[in-house]
Scaffold this motif. Structure first.
Motif, PDB file in Angstrom:
ATOM      1  N   ILE A 140       0.880  -1.194  -0.078  1.00 13.05           N
ATOM      2  CA  ILE A 140      -0.070   0.001  -0.012  1.00 13.05           C
ATOM      3  C   ILE A 140       0.932   1.164   0.190  1.00 13.05           C
ATOM      4  O   ILE A 140       1.691   1.401   0.906  1.00 13.05           O
ATOM      5  N   ASP A 141       0.773   2.092  -1.005  1.00 12.25           N
ATOM      6  CA  ASP A 141       1.421   3.045  -1.145  1.00 12.25           C
ATOM      7  C   ASP A 141       2.820   3.229  -1.548  1.00 12.25           C
ATOM      8  O   ASP A 141       3.394   3.924  -2.319  1.00 12.25           O
ATOM      9  N   ARG A 142       3.790   2.208  -1.161  1.00 11.73           N
ATOM     10  CA  ARG A 142       5.323   2.012  -1.398  1.00 11.73           C
ATOM     11  C   ARG A 142       5.321   1.259  -2.597  1.00 11.73           C
ATOM     12  O   ARG A 142       4.967   0.002  -2.691  1.00 11.73           O
ATOM     13  N   ASP A 154      -4.702   8.354  -5.195  1.00  9.13           N
ATOM     14  CA  ASP A 154      -4.121   9.353  -5.826  1.00  9.13           C
ATOM     15  C   ASP A 154      -3.703  10.361  -5.174  1.00  9.13           C
ATOM     16  O   ASP A 154      -4.272  11.507  -4.898  1.00  9.13           O
ATOM     17  N   ASN A 155      -2.279  10.225  -4.588  1.00 12.05           N
ATOM     18  CA  ASN A 155      -1.540  11.228  -3.664  1.00 12.05           C
ATOM     19  C   ASN A 155      -1.422  12.652  -4.516  1.00 12.05           C
ATOM     20  O   ASN A 155      -1.554  13.579  -4.009  1.00 12.05           O
ATOM     21  N   ALA A 156      -1.039  12.304  -5.742  1.00 11.25           N
ATOM     22  CA  ALA A 156      -0.923  13.717  -6.444  1.00 11.25           C
ATOM     23  C   ALA A 156      -1.984  14.440  -6.871  1.00 11.25           C
ATOM     24  O   ALA A 156      -1.923  15.611  -6.368  1.00 11.25           O
ATOM     25  N   GLU A 186       4.416   6.565  -2.474  1.00 10.12           N
ATOM     26  CA  GLU A 186       3.537   7.595  -3.115  1.00 10.12           C
ATOM     27  C   GLU A 186       3.155   8.818  -2.339  1.00 10.12           C
ATOM     28  O   GLU A 186       2.776   9.954  -2.629  1.00 10.12           O
ATOM     29  N   THR A 187       3.326   8.882  -0.901  1.00 10.41           N
ATOM     30  CA  THR A 187       2.852   9.568  -0.108  1.00 10.41           C
ATOM     31  C   THR A 187       3.513  10.970  -0.189  1.00 10.41           C
ATOM     32  O   THR A 187       3.182  12.123   0.130  1.00 10.41           O
ATOM     33  N   VAL A 310      -4.271   2.879  -8.937  1.00  6.20           N
ATOM     34  CA  VAL A 310      -4.487   4.400  -8.263  1.00  6.20           C
ATOM     35  C   VAL A 310      -5.935   4.519  -8.015  1.00  6.20           C
ATOM     36  O   VAL A 310      -6.771   4.503  -9.159  1.00  6.20           O
ATOM     37  N   LEU A 311      -6.307   4.883  -6.805  1.00  2.00           N
ATOM     38  CA  LEU A 311      -7.931   5.145  -6.480  1.00  2.00           C
ATOM     39  C   LEU A 311      -8.242   6.690  -6.429  1.00  2.00           C
ATOM     40  O   LEU A 311      -7.252   7.274  -5.572  1.00  2.00           O
ATOM     41  N   PRO A 312      -9.202   7.067  -6.579  1.00  2.00           N
ATOM     42  CA  PRO A 312      -9.560   8.613  -6.498  1.00  2.00           C
ATOM     43  C   PRO A 312      -9.595   9.140  -5.009  1.00  2.00           C
ATOM     44  O   PRO A 312     -10.104   8.204  -4.043  1.00  2.00           O
ATOM     45  N   VAL A 313      -9.319  10.304  -4.950  1.00  2.00           N
ATOM     46  CA  VAL A 313      -9.593  11.072  -3.430  1.00  2.00           C
ATOM     47  C   VAL A 313     -10.560  11.954  -3.775  1.00  2.00           C
ATOM     48  O   VAL A 313     -10.872  12.286  -5.002  1.00  2.00           O
ATOM     49  N   SER A 314     -10.984  12.602  -2.816  1.00  2.00           N
ATOM     50  CA  SER A 314     -12.115  13.723  -2.527  1.00  2.00           C
ATOM     51  C   SER A 314     -11.659  14.501  -1.616  1.00  2.00           C
ATOM     52  O   SER A 314     -11.010  14.374  -0.435  1.00  2.00           O
TER      53      SER A 314
END
Length: 325
Positions: A140-142, A154-156, A186-187, A310-314
């Motif tokens: 996860i993330d790495r 999607d950290n970006a 990714e963070t 990659v999953l969406p953020v809000s």
């Protein structure tokens, strides 16, 4: 007498192979699955996953490595992983590593010794040499040197979104405050793309990025903010850091969000039905957990899956940003 698979098949009017596919969450018509599950209920059939696992060289267990169970995001993620595994008749070993690479190496050995079928890992430790592409492991993330499967929010996009939300609320000078690890993950895109978006928007910004393990955070944050008194908006690496920043601001006599607006990252709540603790970039925690479980079990079953998801953020308003007018 304990009911057998043959008795379940007979009562449901199907073959033993169909019952097996139901137990293994295989491809079965919904109506057929319902008949088999009803027969299992009537007979009080309890599948012997341990014996079946020995025969198939599977243990029906997955290990989840977390840096700590104290972080609310990690706790929520573990909950959704366990739920997704239970739906597939898998059990979970929860491994709290406390960032200890030696402990994480021991957990990885559990796969090699056939004690668990695979691992989902949130790890920032120096274990790159122990991770290989043929290991049933979902990160996860790495990302690692080897081409390992990983799932990430999607950290970006989250960094860009935070900059835009502060800009929309009138912030003319902003800051990023966070901690980082030496390991690639990714963070780090949260800060990077926050700053890129600030430059695009023409907003002045400063950054306080502290190497982990973090020490004397309130003092460092206070010194930073005293040095930069014109800051009107702050984006932090995660929600716990946002809460720490809010506490420091209040100790300095500044009002949140009237004087300074704060946005975290994670989407933390005290309970499922509550509001967000702070205004935040919300990670799709349940989706991340379900994607990690789905990909890991596919790998265990010999299937080929995409390496990167990659999953969406809000954005979630939580009271530390002003309401838009």
């Amino acid at each position: 007498m304990k009911a057998t698979m043959k008795e379940v098949a007979k009562l449901a009017g199907v073959g033993v192979g169909t019952v097996s596919r139901v137990l293994n969450n295989g491809a079965v018509k919904p109506a057929t699955r319902a008949k088999v599950e009803e027969a299992m209920r009537q007979l009080n059939y309890q599948p012997d996953f341990y014996a079946r696992g020995l025969k198939m060289k599977h243990t029906q267990t997955i290990a989840l490595i977390l840096p700590t169970v104290w972080h609310p995001f990690f706790g929520e993620f573990a909950y959704h992983v366990e739920t997704a595994l239970a739906q597939r008749h898998y059990k979970l070993y929860l491994c709290n590593s406390s960032g200890d690479s030696a402990k994480e190496q021991e957990y990885i050995q559990m796969v090699m010794q056939n004690k668990v079928d695979g691992i989902i890992g949130i790890t920032y430790s120096d274990i790159d040499e122990y991770i290989s592409s043929n290991l049933p492991f979902v990160s996860i993330d790495r990302y690692f040197t080897e081409d390992v499967i990983y799932v990430t929010a999607d950290n970006a996009a989250g960094g860009r979104l935070a900059a835009n939300e502060l800009a929309k609320r009138g912030c003319r000078k902003v800051a990023y405050i966070g901690g980082y690890q030496e390991t690639p993950n990714e963070t780090k895109s949260r800060r990077k793309y926050f700053e890129i978006e600030c430059r695009k928007l023409g907003i002045a910004y400063e950054s306080l990025d502290m190497l982990e393990p973090l020490e004397h955070v309130p003092e460092k944050v206070a010194a930073f903010l005293e040095k930069e008194p014109e800051i009107e908006g702050i984006f932090t690496i995660n929600d716990p850091m946002a809460l720490s920043v809010v506490a420091v601001l209040e100790q300095m006599g500044k009002s949140v969000p009237e004087d300074v607006q704060v946005i975290g990252f994670d989407g933390q709540k005290m309970t499922e039905g509550d509001g967000y603790l702070v205004s935040t970039i919300v990670q799709p925690t349940k989706m991340m957990a379900e994607a990690a479980v789905s990909k890991l079990l596919a790998v265990i079953n010999g299937e080929t899956v995409e390496k990167r998801t990659v999953l969406p953020v809000s954005f979630g308003a939580g009271g530390t940003t002003k309401e838009l007018t």
